[in-house]
Design a protein around this motif. Structure first.
Motif, PDB file in Angstrom:
ATOM      1  N   THR A 225       7.071   5.221  30.036  1.00 29.90           N
ATOM      2  CA  THR A 225       8.349   4.930  29.380  1.00 29.90           C
ATOM      3  C   THR A 225       9.296   4.147  30.276  1.00 29.90           C
ATOM      4  OG1 THR A 225       8.192   6.866  27.939  1.00 29.90           O
ATOM      5  CG2 THR A 225      10.391   5.953  28.325  1.00 29.90           C
ATOM      6  N   TYR A 230      10.653   1.420  26.978  1.00 30.06           N
ATOM      7  CA  TYR A 230      10.696   2.011  25.636  1.00 30.06           C
ATOM      8  C   TYR A 230       9.668   3.131  25.568  1.00 30.06           C
ATOM      9  CZ  TYR A 230       7.308  -1.847  25.407  1.00 30.06           C
ATOM     10  OH  TYR A 230       6.305  -2.744  25.694  1.00 30.06           O
ATOM     11  N   VAL A 234       7.699   3.706  20.212  1.00 32.08           N
ATOM     12  CA  VAL A 234       7.785   2.278  19.915  1.00 32.08           C
ATOM     13  C   VAL A 234       6.394   1.669  19.859  1.00 32.08           C
ATOM     14  CG1 VAL A 234       8.604   0.045  20.772  1.00 32.08           C
ATOM     15  CG2 VAL A 234      10.105   2.044  20.858  1.00 32.08           C
ATOM     16  N   PHE A 509      18.050   1.833  23.266  1.00 28.80           N
ATOM     17  CA  PHE A 509      16.643   1.611  23.580  1.00 28.80           C
ATOM     18  C   PHE A 509      15.822   2.894  23.468  1.00 28.80           C
ATOM     19  CE2 PHE A 509      18.066  -2.422  25.386  1.00 28.80           C
ATOM     20  CZ  PHE A 509      17.035  -3.261  24.963  1.00 28.80           C
ATOM     21  N   GLY A 510      16.433   4.031  23.712  1.00 33.43           N
ATOM     22  CA  GLY A 510      15.702   5.280  23.639  1.00 33.43           C
ATOM     23  C   GLY A 510      15.581   5.860  22.247  1.00 33.43           C
ATOM     24  N   TYR A 513      15.903   1.463  19.071  1.00 36.75           N
ATOM     25  CA  TYR A 513      15.128   0.225  19.203  1.00 36.75           C
ATOM     26  C   TYR A 513      13.758   0.384  18.546  1.00 36.75           C
ATOM     27  CZ  TYR A 513      12.446  -3.477  21.557  1.00 36.75           C
ATOM     28  OH  TYR A 513      11.631  -4.547  21.850  1.00 36.75           O
ATOM     29  N   HIS A 514      13.482  -0.473  17.567  1.00 33.20           N
ATOM     30  CA  HIS A 514      12.226  -0.455  16.816  1.00 33.20           C
ATOM     31  C   HIS A 514      11.987   0.888  16.127  1.00 33.20           C
ATOM     32  CE1 HIS A 514      10.074  -4.209  18.665  1.00 33.20           C
ATOM     33  NE2 HIS A 514      11.318  -4.457  18.273  1.00 33.20           N
ATOM     34  N   GLN A 515      13.067   1.511  15.714  1.00 32.73           N
ATOM     35  CA  GLN A 515      12.991   2.748  14.942  1.00 32.73           C
ATOM     36  C   GLN A 515      13.756   2.556  13.634  1.00 32.73           C
ATOM     37  OE1 GLN A 515      11.045   5.363  16.086  1.00 32.73           O
ATOM     38  NE2 GLN A 515      10.582   3.923  17.746  1.00 32.73           N
TER      39      GLN A 515
END
Length: 560
Positions: A225, A230, A234, A509-510, A513-515
């Protein structure tokens, strides 16, 4: 803990930076960008566009989906409303980008010391294949740990040491070799792979490319991670959906037959089965003396793809230059419109299955429209033409930008700069703008000048370990020799605690991001985003009015 404090550039640095620009490229004498044009950039417009693009109706904006159709139509409609011209010389608002979509069903097992272990997809590994056959099989491929998998002659680094890895499965670490500074072992050596900053050798795309170049059959990147920046979620969400590649005949030259990722604990178990300790091998891998380690075992993959051909599209809009001699030259503003679509396997109602991509990158696309509006508010168009390029499939490997760079609508030798936007500041005003592309071209001096005109300063990237330069569309322009600018505002927030920047950036980011949680929020503060867009407008206007950016001699992208 206090937020990172990036290097700031002083007024003396402004003079020094401008001294590096040839006299012929200095900005023509003129007033600041007209206030009326800057005043058109508003938080209300940004939120209005983001709410549309990130809505459930747009279904996460995946290439080849109904969401793409709606996104392309919306952007075309908005550019038309603003009075721009179609950006394609054929008279249309789009550039066709032929893609192959493949929904993979992979299996992976490995055998070490006579014991076979099967891993679960996508919880323990993800893998796919961008090769032409829909069924890809790799049987009993020798397993080799290759450290970071890097060949970097400029750093005197070669993780392969001449080993023939043809037909093998490579197990490799994420990011660059984390070489300790000999004078301060707690820090990274700035002379090796730029210290804390990520180079292209740290990107997953490079690792797949070198594996393919050396003839490996498969490559598994060990996820961690912190160096990846990420979490495994992710990787899981990205690897658990449709994969995309540019349409081609034959195999993908930029990846082995099976590229993939493996979850950290599973990689540790694999190495332990072969009698090796992960931490000990990782310590060896940060030295130039590291040699590949055979795991004395084999891996087997099967990837069953359900494939389709996708006629995706970049959206292009043009403001034609006003100077008879310079109008054939272009400044390109870019932002990707795509995101990750829908995952119907997720629990809950449909709205909880949509990857809305509000900040990534409905916000950047909204900024592109705001910039077009500002340019249209000028009393006279700039001397050079301005192309607004909304790219497809950035989330799938910068594919829309890569296609444009290899199939440009206008000659690259006439393209003087690319200014890329991928996410805008939604957390308030900052004392400085971070220049992710700092040190590469004379555009730095323009950014510095206009940041100071806003009462701000320019700073280096406060999160160089994220490798942002190599994760966004401007990379593809840089690779073909076009000077680029890419900025962030994620430090030095005004009237906020010292740890505020770290909290909001790390949370994004945690957690988002991409969620599916990257959605419209009521607590956004786009005052800083408006300021940043205005800054990019001013820099681009200088270039459009006659400044010709040049590469710095030390940039890896300077044409040889």
């Amino acid at each position: 803990m206090s937020s990172p404090r990036p290097l700031l550039f002083s007024a003396a640095a402004v003079t020094l930076a401008f001294a590096t620009i040839p006299a012929s490229a200095q900005a023509p004498a003129r007033d600041q960008a007209p206030a009326a044009a800057l005043a058109t950039i508003s938080a209300d417009d940004l939120v209005r566009h983001i709410k549309v693009l990130a809505s459930d109706e747009f279904e996460g904006r995946a290439p080849g989906s109904n969401g793409e159709t709606k996104t392309v139509a919306y952007l075309t409609q908005e550019f038309k409303k603003l009075g721009l011209k179609p950006g394609n010389p054929d008279g249309t608002w789009v550039q066709a980008v032929p893609l192959r979509g493949q929904m993979p069903k992979p299996t992976l097992s490995y055998t070490i010391a006579g014991k076979t272990v099967a891993l679960d997809f996508p919880e323990q590994f993800v893998a796919h294949s961008t090769s032409a056959p829909d069924q890809v099989t790799v049987d009993n491929s020798d397993l080799v740990f290759v450290g970071y998998g890097v060949q970097a002659p400029e750093f005197g680094w070669d993780d392969y040491k001449g080993m023939d890895v043809r037909g093998k499965t490579l197990l490799m670490l994420i990011n660059d070799p984390a070489v300790p500074d000999p004078n301060n072992p707690a820090e990274l050596d700035p002379a090796m792979f730029r210290g804390k900053a990520m180079t292209y050798y740290g990107r997953w795309t490079y690792k797949y490319e070198i594996a393919a170049k050396l003839g490996a059959k498969a490559a598994l990147i060990i996820h961690e991670t912190r160096p990846a920046a990420y979490p495994w979620d992710v990787v899981r969400s990205g690897g658990n959906g449709e994969q995309f590649s540019l349409m081609r005949t034959g195999n993908d030259p930029d990846a082995p037959a099976v590229p993939g990722w493996i979850q950290l604990d599973q990689a540790k178990a694999m190495l332990a089965a072969a009698g090796y300790d992960f931490d000990a091998l990782k310590k060896q891998a940060v030295t130039k003396d590291f040699r590949p380690v055979s795991l004395k075992g084999t891996a087997s993959f099967k990837v069953a793809n359900t494939s389709r051909t996708i006629a995706s599209q970049n959206v292009v809009a043009l403001i034609e230059g006003s100077d008879p001699k310079l109008k054939d030259e272009l400044v390109v503003y870019s932002a990707h419109w795509d995101h990750l679509g829908i995952d119907e396997r997720l629990p809950g109602p449909r709205s909880k299955q949509i990857y809305h991509g509000a900040l990534d990158n409905a916000s950047g696309t909204a900024a592109l429209l705001s910039l077009a509006k500002a340019y249209q508010a000028l009393p006279t168009p700039p001397k050079r033409s301005i192309l607004f390029l909304a790219t497809t499939a950035e989330e799938r490997g910068l594919l829309g930008a890569k296609y444009y760079a290899s199939h440009p609508l206008y000659p690259l030798k006439k393209t003087v700069a690319n200014i890329n936007i991928d996410g805008i500041n939604a957390w308030g005003k900052t004392a400085q703008i971070e220049n992710v592309t700092s040190g590469h071209s004379s555009i730095d001096a323009l950014l510095l000048k206009h940041a100071q005109s806003q009462g701000r300063n320019m700073a280096n990237d406060s999160r160089p370990e994220l490798g942002s330069f190599y994760r966004a569309d401007q990379l593809e322009f840089a690779r073909v020799g076009v000077p680029v600018l890419y900025t962030k505002a994620r430090s030095g927030y005004l009237n906020k605690p010292d740890d505020y920047a770290a909290k909001v950036v790390d949370h994004y980011f945690g957690k988002d991001y991409h969620q599916v949680t990257d959605d419209v929020r009521t607590d956004w503060d786009f005052s800083g985003g408006v300021q940043d867009i205005g800054l990019l407008f001013q820099v681009g206007l200088d270039i459009a009015q006659g400044v010709t950016p040049t590469w710095n001699a030390t940039s890896e992208f300077k044409p040889k």
